[in-house]
Design an enzyme around this catalytic site. Structure first.
Site, PDB file in Angstrom:
ATOM      1  CG  MET A  14      64.817  12.716  55.325  1.00 53.47           C
ATOM      2  SD  MET A  14      64.641  13.245  53.597  1.00 53.47           S
ATOM      3  CE  MET A  14      63.428  14.524  53.707  1.00 53.47           C
ATOM      4  CB  CYS A  16      72.631  14.931  56.548  1.00 56.51           C
ATOM      5  SG  CYS A  16      72.511  13.145  56.376  1.00 56.51           S
ATOM      6  CB  CYS A  19      68.585  11.878  55.425  1.00 58.09           C
ATOM      7  SG  CYS A  19      69.435  11.554  56.958  1.00 58.09           S
ATOM      8  CE1 TYR A  68      66.284   9.280  57.168  1.00 60.57           C
ATOM      9  CE2 TYR A  68      66.083   7.489  55.578  1.00 60.57           C
ATOM     10  CZ  TYR A  68      66.861   8.419  56.246  1.00 60.57           C
ATOM     11  OH  TYR A  68      68.197   8.495  55.996  1.00 60.57           O
ATOM     12  CB  CYS A 128      61.769  40.197  43.930  1.00 64.54           C
ATOM     13  SG  CYS A 128      61.813  40.276  45.718  1.00 64.54           S
ATOM     14  CB  CYS A 133      63.003  42.814  47.325  1.00 65.52           C
ATOM     15  SG  CYS A 133      61.670  42.702  46.141  1.00 65.52           S
ATOM     16  CB  CYS A 550      53.922  53.953  82.670  1.00 61.79           C
ATOM     17  SG  CYS A 550      54.161  52.283  82.476  1.00 61.79           S
ATOM     18  CB  CYS A 551      50.914  50.844  80.392  1.00 61.30           C
ATOM     19  SG  CYS A 551      52.372  50.001  80.956  1.00 61.30           S
TER      20      CYS A 551
END
Ligand SMILES: Cc1cc2nc3c(=O)[nH]c(=O)nc-3n(C[C@H](O)[C@H](O)[C@H](O)COP(=O)(O)OP(=O)(O)OC[C@H]3O[C@@H](n4cnc5c(N)ncnc54)[C@H](O)[C@@H]3O)c2cc1C
Length: 553
Positions: A14, A16, A19, A68, A128, A133, A550-551
């Site tokens: 599907m 669109c 569909c 389908y 929300c 939110c 570093c690291c």
């Protein structure tokens, strides 16, 4: 034997809206099909309500005949009054409210095979998506983009963007809200044919009776999910003068020249910075000793410094004597730093918290108890004093977050319908203040851990020690870790950083699953990520990380 079956299908091919319509009409052509839903926004999904004799094979073959491919995702019995205690009454579960807690509860009910009604007095989707939110975070992002493009070096905002931009931003915000309300609430409800929406204000009118629009229902179980409302403290003159709440502030037709915010919790800080970044002169006043009062003091101190750097005036320990409106301005008479002062602004925003929305709900008639702030009193299964009534979301009180509401809604519905006895557990709950930089926390603060009698150790690491922050040329922020002294178990993590809300999730797993500080040290953290700060803060318990190579080695 169930009256009906609800079958969820995964459909391939599907692409669109056309569909989706083909699949829908193919399914409607199958004998024994009662309802079909093929949402166009959720590619590949279809749901049918059918007579029990309709086989999975019949459904997939009908879809294949339309061109389908399909497979059955789930098949559930939907029986009225057979699996649930309503004894043939109209609804197995009636949910009062149409926000996040309500939707989670209703969907869980439908998935369990119950017939569910959602009763909503206002706009579907609740706080929300409509006024909380979603609108606040999209406006915050717009303000941030505007600010960063104008002031890439964070030098402080001094000029206003053109006022027309605000109206465009508000329009885009409204479009986003409408799209998400449709996609995440209205359309989702259509996937569940056993959920009915009743528009109207519900009132409990007996121990198992709900009255809506003059009609009484006696559902098997009731889930209260009525949310919360902004709360105003009893400040003399405030009610007469009037004020903005967060909902009104997020839809102001025009930007004011100046804004006075009362309350420096998450909403006050987020909206204060948002308006400042759109060129409004902002002052935030707070009664407590520091902003973001529930957080570690280091977080409040850092946020105060960064917001002050954007020309926001922040005052703490403020005692407000009186509010008045004089002409086009608000005047707040207060004592600041021990001296009387009158703060003047074009708009006044009250951000002093929210309280459960339980007035006039009829709880006394129903035998449901409420506490001193109006919160519905519920046990660890979210069951109220009336065993047929459960409650979830903001209406049960703090903490008021949408992910807590959704979790609670699903849990309460399951307990109500099946007696599963699931326990409402909010340990290891992260939360975020969406300022820039963000503040995010999980677990215990140092003070809360000590108050529990736990001997603790802490480490504080400033972002100037985090390579990601150096590379981004934004070293605003810190990591603070709280660990149990004896075992090294991580009890809490508190972060101020760019996208701290993302970083906190790693700490949440550590707190939830009882990891030790040493476990964080021994875990890979990718170089030049902000979450590496978590490992460096863990190392800070043992070493001076400014002297590492570093690291973090
Ligand atoms: C400005 C703002 C920003 C926020 N930002 C965030 C964030 O970034 N992250 C986060 O996690 N949380 C955030 N929140 C909090 C979050 O929005 C809430 O915790 C959550 O939406 C509560 O969901 P709920 O289902 O409990 O209530 P609500 O979503 O409020 O739903 C309750 C519904 O019940 C209806 N109702 C009430 N009484 C009745 C009745 N008697 N009959 C019928 N219907 C009734 C109401 O109309 C309402 O629609 C924010 C809140 C605000 C205000």
């Amino acid at each position: 034997m169930a009256d009906r079956v609800q079958v969820g299908l995964q459909v391939e091919g599907m692409t669109c809206h056309g569909c989706a319509r083909h699949v829908e009409s193919a399914l409607k052509g199958v004998a024994g099909i009662r309802e079909v839903t093929v949402p166009t926004w959720q590619a590949g999904r279809a749901t049918v309500l059918a007579d029990p004799g309709v086989t999975d094979d019949t459904l997939t073959r009908a879809i294949e005949a339309a061109g389908y491919r399909a497979r059955v995702r789930e098949r559930r019995a939907v029986g009225e009054g057979q699996r649930f205690p309503s004894g043939g009454e109209q609804y197995d579960l009636m949910v009062v409210g149409g926000g996040s807690a309500a939707f989670a509860g209703a969907i869980k009910g439908a998935e369990l095979g119950a017939k569910v009604a959602i009763v909503e007095a206002g706009t579907i989707g609740g706080t929300c998506v409509n006024i909380g939110c979603v609108p606040s975070k999209t406006l915050i992002k717009a303000a941030e983009l505007c600010y960063r493009s104008a002031y890439p070096k964070f030098e402080g905002l001094t000029a206003c963007p053109p006022p027309s931009d605000w109206q465009r931003v508000i329009q885009q915000k409204d479009e986003l809200v409408a799209a998400l309300r449709q996609g995440k609430y209205v359309d989702v409800m259509k996937i569940y044919p056993t959920i009915t929406l009743i528009q109207g204000r519900a009132k409990l009118t007996g121990r198992r009776t709900v009255t809506v629009n003059g009609r009484s229902y006696t559902p098997g179980k009731i889930l209260l999910a009525t949310g919360s409302l902004p709360w105003a403290p009893p400040i003399p003159g405030l009610a007469e003068a009037g004020y903005l709440d967060s909902t009104e502030a997020l839809s102001l037709p025009e930007l004011p020249v100046s804004l006075l915010v009362i309350g420096a919790g998450a909403i006050g800080l987020e909206l204060g910075q948002l308006f400042a970044r759109f060129g409004v002169r902002v002052m935030i006043i707070e009664g407590g000793p520091h902003v973001a009062g529930a957080e570690e003091p280091e977080i409040g101190k850092a946020l105060t410094e960064y917001l002050a750097g954007e020309k926001i005036r922040i005052c703490t320990n403020v005692k407000i004597a009186r509010v008045e409106r004089a002409g086009t301005e608000y005047r707040v008479h207060a004592v600041i730093d021990g001296k009387p002062e009158t703060c003047v602004a074009e708009q006044l925003l009250l951000a002093t918290g929210r309280r459960p929305n339980t007035a006039d709900l009829g709880q006394t008639e129903a035998g449901v108890q409420t506490g001193s702030r109006g919160e519905i009193v519920a046990n660890e299964h979210l069951q109220t004093a009336n065993p047929d009534i459960y409650a979830a979301g903001d209406c049960v009180g703090d903490p008021m977050y949408v992910y807590v509401a959704a979790y609670a809604g699903g849990l309460a519905a399951e307990n109500a319908l099946t007696g599963a006895g699931r326990v409402y557990d909010l340990s290891a709950l992260p939360h975020v203040i969406f300022t820039d930089p963000q503040a995010a926390s999980v677990g215990l603060t140092e003070a809360a851990a000590r108050a529990k009698g736990k001997p603790v150790e802490t480490s504080v690491l400033h972002l100037k020690n985090v390579p990601r922050a150096l590379a981004s040329r934004d070293t605003r922020g810190l990591f603070k870790l709280v660990a149990e002294q004896e075992t090294g178990k991580l009890l809490g993590a508190h972060i101020v950083a760019d996208e701290a809300g993302e970083v906190i999730q790693a700490a949440t797993l550590a707190v939830k699953f009882g990891l030790r500080v040493q476990d964080l040290v021994e875990t890979f953290h990718p170089y030049l990520t902000m979450v590496e700060g978590l490992k460096l803060a863990a190392l800070t318990f043992q070493k001076d990380v400014s002297r590492l190579s570093c690291c973090a080695s």
